[in-house]
Motif scaffolding. Sequence first.
Motif, PDB file in Angstrom:
ATOM      1  N   GLU A 111       8.766 -30.254  16.650  1.00 23.24           N
ATOM      2  CA  GLU A 111       7.839 -29.355  17.334  1.00 23.24           C
ATOM      3  C   GLU A 111       8.316 -28.777  18.288  1.00 23.24           C
ATOM      4  OE1 GLU A 111       3.526 -32.007  17.284  1.00 23.24           O
ATOM      5  OE2 GLU A 111       4.531 -33.148  18.488  1.00 23.24           O
ATOM      6  N   ARG A 119       5.927 -23.540  11.511  1.00 23.35           N
ATOM      7  CA  ARG A 119       5.140 -23.488  10.726  1.00 23.35           C
ATOM      8  C   ARG A 119       5.222 -22.920   9.352  1.00 23.35           C
ATOM      9  NH1 ARG A 119       3.752 -19.224  15.031  1.00 23.35           N
ATOM     10  NH2 ARG A 119       4.500 -18.230  13.924  1.00 23.35           N
ATOM     11  N   ASN A 123       3.818 -25.618   6.294  1.00 22.01           N
ATOM     12  CA  ASN A 123       3.472 -24.833   4.828  1.00 22.01           C
ATOM     13  C   ASN A 123       3.895 -25.718   3.747  1.00 22.01           C
ATOM     14  OD1 ASN A 123       0.685 -23.315   5.188  1.00 22.01           O
ATOM     15  ND2 ASN A 123       3.050 -22.414   7.027  1.00 22.01           N
ATOM     16  N   ASN A 148       4.254 -26.962  19.888  1.00 21.58           N
ATOM     17  CA  ASN A 148       3.694 -26.608  18.851  1.00 21.58           C
ATOM     18  C   ASN A 148       3.061 -28.396  18.242  1.00 21.58           C
ATOM     19  OD1 ASN A 148       5.272 -24.276  17.857  1.00 21.58           O
ATOM     20  ND2 ASN A 148       6.982 -25.916  17.872  1.00 21.58           N
ATOM     21  N   TYR A 151      -0.349 -25.968  15.987  1.00 20.57           N
ATOM     22  CA  TYR A 151      -0.055 -26.188  14.639  1.00 20.57           C
ATOM     23  C   TYR A 151       0.250 -27.546  13.814  1.00 20.57           C
ATOM     24  CZ  TYR A 151       1.609 -21.917  16.534  1.00 20.57           C
ATOM     25  OH  TYR A 151       1.786 -20.768  17.764  1.00 20.57           O
ATOM     26  N   MET A 155      -3.050 -28.072  10.956  1.00 23.54           N
ATOM     27  CA  MET A 155      -2.457 -28.276   9.612  1.00 23.54           C
ATOM     28  C   MET A 155      -2.900 -29.344   9.138  1.00 23.54           C
ATOM     29  SD  MET A 155      -0.861 -24.859   8.277  1.00 23.54           S
ATOM     30  CE  MET A 155      -0.423 -25.970   7.057  1.00 23.54           C
TER      31      MET A 155
END
Length: 207
Positions: A111, A119, A123, A148, A151, A155
Amino acid sequence: MSEQLSTGITVLDRELGGGIPAGSTVFLNADPASQSELFLYELTAVRGTLYLTTLRSGQAVQDAIGRTLGRTGSPTIRDVGGEAPLDVANKLIHDLPERANLIIDVVDVLEATDPVRYRTFLNELQTHMVNTGGLAILHGMKGDDPANRKYTKHMADVVFDLQTTVDGTEIENRLAVPKFRGGRAPDETIKLRLAEEVAVDTSRDIA
């Protein structure tokens, strides 16, 4: 309905309506001074596991699993905490076979990288887990959240929040599940006993 995968903890699977949907990414948020690693170790007993460690050495993780009194497996352990941890982790994840566990302990190191690259990593991780029908557990430490962290939480398909408090002579552990895509999230926190293994504490609270 997608297949439910066991967490390795029978009573917790029951609370979650059978387990966690195959292909899910799970974020386990816990205090550094807690027994949260028991969750990770017991998960290794359920199916083949790739265990990526970012802070402890691979040998330290192997020794800790060997000393665990609960049920564990024999995971493949890789230390990715050196140079370019995101790149090393990404390469190993792409070689992950069908229906396997992935554990990243702790995700804080990843992170701390560039937001755009992180990111992209999340994904690609999510896509790979869906395609292989496996289960990814990202173990994060509470405290000064990396930039981060938001995120990771967004996610993740499932978020486990382990709350550890000291009340007099008792150490209390409660598991909250504030987020659960594709499954049934418990309405209340789950009181746990974290000693030799993870177990639901069925004792009643006395006001």
